[in-house]
Design an enzyme around this catalytic site. Structure first.
Site, PDB file in Angstrom:
ATOM      1  N   THR A  61       7.505  10.314   3.163  1.00 18.33           N
ATOM      2  CA  THR A  61       6.035  10.230   3.109  1.00 18.33           C
ATOM      3  C   THR A  61       5.366  10.180   4.494  1.00 18.33           C
ATOM      4  OG1 THR A  61       6.212   7.833   2.895  1.00 18.33           O
ATOM      5  CG2 THR A  61       5.959   9.083   0.851  1.00 18.33           C
ATOM      6  N   TYR A 124       4.557  18.289   4.847  1.00 19.84           N
ATOM      7  CA  TYR A 124       4.705  17.294   3.773  1.00 19.84           C
ATOM      8  C   TYR A 124       4.226  17.888   2.444  1.00 19.84           C
ATOM      9  CZ  TYR A 124       3.378  13.314   0.819  1.00 19.84           C
ATOM     10  OH  TYR A 124       3.199  12.454  -0.239  1.00 19.84           O
ATOM     11  N   TRP A 149      -4.135   9.073  -2.073  1.00 18.23           N
ATOM     12  CA  TRP A 149      -4.652   7.954  -1.278  1.00 18.23           C
ATOM     13  C   TRP A 149      -4.093   6.599  -1.755  1.00 18.23           C
ATOM     14  CZ3 TRP A 149     -10.451   8.555   0.433  1.00 18.23           C
ATOM     15  CH2 TRP A 149     -10.625   9.808   1.025  1.00 18.23           C
TER      16      TRP A 149
HETATM   17  N1  NAP Z   1       1.089   7.196   0.010  1.00 18.65           N
HETATM   18  C1  NAP Z   1       0.167   8.047  -0.428  1.00 18.65           C
HETATM   19  O1  NAP Z   1      -1.017   8.011  -0.007  1.00 18.65           O
HETATM   20  C2  NAP Z   1       0.516   9.069  -1.477  1.00 18.65           C
HETATM   21  C3  NAP Z   1      -0.474   9.951  -1.910  1.00 18.65           C
HETATM   22  C4  NAP Z   1      -0.149  10.895  -2.890  1.00 18.65           C
HETATM   23  C5  NAP Z   1       1.132  10.950  -3.419  1.00 18.65           C
HETATM   24  N2  NAP Z   1       2.081  10.098  -2.962  1.00 18.65           N
HETATM   25  C6  NAP Z   1       3.416  10.211  -3.542  1.00 18.65           C
HETATM   26  O2  NAP Z   1       3.627   9.053  -4.333  1.00 18.65           O
HETATM   27  C7  NAP Z   1       5.009   8.657  -4.275  1.00 18.65           C
HETATM   28  C8  NAP Z   1       5.131   7.208  -3.831  1.00 18.65           C
HETATM   29  O3  NAP Z   1       4.532   7.058  -2.538  1.00 18.65           O
HETATM   30  P1  NAP Z   1       4.468   5.645  -1.814  1.00 18.65           P
HETATM   31  O4  NAP Z   1       3.106   5.535  -1.226  1.00 18.65           O
HETATM   32  O5  NAP Z   1       4.977   4.565  -2.718  1.00 18.65           O
HETATM   33  O6  NAP Z   1       5.494   5.898  -0.637  1.00 18.65           O
HETATM   34  P2  NAP Z   1       6.089   4.836   0.396  1.00 18.65           P
HETATM   35  O7  NAP Z   1       5.396   3.527   0.266  1.00 18.65           O
HETATM   36  O8  NAP Z   1       6.120   5.514   1.718  1.00 18.65           O
HETATM   37  O9  NAP Z   1       7.572   4.650  -0.126  1.00 18.65           O
HETATM   38  C9  NAP Z   1       8.500   5.705  -0.066  1.00 18.65           C
HETATM   39  C10 NAP Z   1       9.773   5.224  -0.699  1.00 18.65           C
HETATM   40  O10 NAP Z   1      10.720   6.282  -0.645  1.00 18.65           O
HETATM   41  C11 NAP Z   1      11.926   5.764  -0.110  1.00 18.65           C
HETATM   42  N3  NAP Z   1      12.704   6.779   0.578  1.00 18.65           N
HETATM   43  C12 NAP Z   1      12.359   7.504   1.682  1.00 18.65           C
HETATM   44  N4  NAP Z   1      13.377   8.278   2.045  1.00 18.65           N
HETATM   45  C13 NAP Z   1      14.388   8.044   1.169  1.00 18.65           C
HETATM   46  C14 NAP Z   1      15.696   8.533   1.021  1.00 18.65           C
HETATM   47  N5  NAP Z   1      16.213   9.415   1.886  1.00 18.65           N
HETATM   48  N6  NAP Z   1      16.459   8.089   0.001  1.00 18.65           N
HETATM   49  C15 NAP Z   1      15.972   7.191  -0.876  1.00 18.65           C
HETATM   50  N7  NAP Z   1      14.734   6.655  -0.779  1.00 18.65           N
HETATM   51  C16 NAP Z   1      13.950   7.090   0.235  1.00 18.65           C
HETATM   52  C17 NAP Z   1      11.492   4.685   0.866  1.00 18.65           C
HETATM   53  O11 NAP Z   1      12.591   3.859   1.142  1.00 18.65           O
HETATM   54  P3  NAP Z   1      12.767   3.099   2.573  1.00 18.65           P
HETATM   55  O12 NAP Z   1      11.883   1.875   2.480  1.00 18.65           O
HETATM   56  O13 NAP Z   1      14.205   2.776   2.620  1.00 18.65           O
HETATM   57  O14 NAP Z   1      12.301   4.074   3.622  1.00 18.65           O
HETATM   58  C18 NAP Z   1      10.401   4.018   0.055  1.00 18.65           C
HETATM   59  O15 NAP Z   1      10.941   3.131  -0.887  1.00 18.65           O
HETATM   60  C19 NAP Z   1       5.687   9.657  -3.331  1.00 18.65           C
HETATM   61  O16 NAP Z   1       6.263  10.671  -4.099  1.00 18.65           O
HETATM   62  C20 NAP Z   1       4.546  10.228  -2.511  1.00 18.65           C
HETATM   63  O17 NAP Z   1       4.838  11.535  -2.070  1.00 18.65           O
HETATM   64  C21 NAP Z   1       1.797   9.150  -2.027  1.00 18.65           C
END
Ligand code: NAP
Length: 301
Positions: A61, A124, A149
Site C-alpha cells: 500500500t 500502485y 481514503w
Molecule cells: N489505505 C487506503 O487509503 C486504501 C484505499 C483504498 C483501498 N485500499 C485497499 O484496502 C486494503 C487494506 O488497506 P489498509 O489501509 O488496511 O492497508 P495497510 O494498513 O497498509 O495494511 C496492509 C497490510 O498488508 C500487509 N502486507 C503488506 N505486504 C505483505 C506481504 N508481502 N505479505 C503479507 N502481508 C503483507 C501488511 O503487513 P505488515 O504490517 O507486515 O507490513 C498490512 O497488514 C488494501 O487492499 C488496499 O489496497 C486502501
C-alpha cells in the site's frame, strides 16, 4: 466457519479481525503465515490453514514507494491474489478481496460506478487492477471490494498525521482539490460483516448478484482539506489542546508526490444497496467514534 483474514496488522485487517470473530473462527494470518511477496509458498500455507472463507485486505500500500518498487508491488498486489484465487476456486472457497479507487484516473466529478472503465495513474493503482483481473480469471466465487481514503484511530494514516501535525505546527497546508469519502476500517468491516452475516451458506450466489465487484466507502464527500478541518474541530471539541491556528488549502500541483493521485475518488454506492441492502454511514458520522478513540489515546500520552 473458518474465516482466514490476511493483513491483520493493517487498518482494514485489524478492523475485520475484531468484527468477523462474531461470525466464525477467525484465522489471523500476518506475513509470517502468508507472505504475499512469495506467491509460490501460498498454496501449501493455504492447504495447512484450510479456510472456509478467505478475506484478503493484505496489500502493498506504499503508493509513492511503488513507483520505485514496481516489481514487488505487482507481485504482492497482482500475482499473489491470483494464486490465492486459483487455490480458492479449486475448492469453491469464497474469496473477499480489496481494491481501490486508484484504479481510476480521477477525471470528472461523477462518482465511479463498478463498471466505469479503469485507467490507473500510478504503479500502485495498476498493480491493484492486475489483482482484480487475476481474481476474476481465477473464476471462483469472489467479491472484490473497492474502497477509498482508508483511516483508523491506530496505524499510520491521514487522521493520525493531521492530529500529530496539529499539535506541532500553527499552520497546516492541505490539498483541497482531491475529493472522496474518508472511510474508517470499521465502516468497511461492518459492511463486510453485513454481507457475510445475511446468509453465509449462500455466498457464491450473493457475490454473483453484485457481479463479483462492489464499492464500499462511507457516504458523502469532502476534500483532504475538509477532512483535516473536521479532525481538528473534532479533537478541539474533545478538549485536546492543539497548536494549529489555520489550515491553508493547496492545489495538488503545490504538493507534488512521487505517484499521481486521482482528483475524483468518489465511489458510487448504489450496488452496495441494490445487491446487499446496505446503506453506508456518512464519512462525518463515522469519523466521530474514531475521534473518541484517538482523543482518549492523546490524553493518555
Ligand atoms: N489505505 C487506503 O487509503 C486504501 C484505499 C483504498 C483501498 N485500499 C485497499 O484496502 C486494503 C487494506 O488497506 P489498509 O489501509 O488496511 O492497508 P495497510 O494498513 O497498509 O495494511 C496492509 C497490510 O498488508 C500487509 N502486507 C503488506 N505486504 C505483505 C506481504 N508481502 N505479505 C503479507 N502481508 C503483507 C501488511 O503487513 P505488515 O504490517 O507486515 O507490513 C498490512 O497488514 C488494501 O487492499 C488496499 O489496497 C486502501
Amino acid at each position: 466457519m473458518r474465516i482466514l483474514v490476511t493483513g491483520v496488522t493493517g487498518q482494514v485487517g485489524k478492523a475485520l479481525t475484531e468484527r468477523l470473530c462474531r461470525l466464525g473462527d477467525v484465522i489471523p494470518a500476518d506475513r509470517s503465515v502468508l507472505n504475499l511477496a512469495e506467491p509460490s509458498t501460498l498454496p501449501e500455507a493455504l492447504d495447512r490453514l484450510s479456510p472456509d472463507l478467505i478475506v484478503n485486505p493484505a496489500a502493498y500500500t506504499a503508493v509513492d514507494r511503488a513507483e520505485d518498487e514496481r516489481e514487488l508491488a505487482f507481485i504482492v498486489n497482482g500475482e499473489a491474489p491470483g494464486v490465492i484465487a486459483r487455490w480458492a476456486s479449486r475448492r469453491q472457497v469464497p474469496l473477499v478481496h480489496f481494491s481501490t479507487d486508484y484504479v481510476f484516473d480521477g477525471q470528472g466529478e461523477t462518482p465511479w460506478h463498478e463498471d466505469s472503465p479503469p485507467a490507473p495513474l500510478s504503479v500502485y493503482g495498476a498493480s491493484k487492477l492486475a489483482g482484480e483481473e487475476a481474481i476474476r480469471a481465477g473464476a471462483g466465487p469472489h467479491l472484490i471490494v473497492r474502497t477509498s481514503w482508508v483511516y483508523a484511530a491506530t496505524g499510520v494514516n491521514f487522521l493520525k498525521t493531521i492530529a500529530r501535525l496539529a499539535c506541532e505546527r500553527t499552520e497546516l497546508k492541505v490539498v483541497a482539490d482531491q475529493v472522496g469519502a474518508p472511510t474508517s476500517g470499521r465502516v468497511i468491516a461492518d459492511a463486510i460483516a453485513g454481507i457475510l452475516a445475511a446468509d453465509s451458506t449462500n455466498l457464491p450466489q450473493r457475490f454473483a448478484k453484485a457481479n463479483g465487484l462492489v464499492n464500499i466507502a462511507a457516504s458523502g464527500e469532502t476534500s483532504w482539506h475538509g477532512f483535516a478541518a473536521r479532525i481538528i474541530d473534532g479533537l478541539r471539541a474533545r478538549g485536546i489542546k492543539l497548536a494549529v491556528q489555520s489550515i491553508a488549502p493547496l492545489r495538488t500541483e503545490e504538493f507534488p508526490t512521487r505517484a499521481k493521485r486521482p482528483h475524483n475518488s468518489r465511489l458510487d454506492l448504489t450496488r452496495l444497496n441494490a445487491a446487499f441492502g446496505l446503506i453506508a454511514p456518512s464519512w462525518a458520522d463515522s469519523l466521530e467514534p474514531e475521534l473518541d478513540k484517538l482523543a482518549r489515546e492523546m490524553r493518555i500520552e
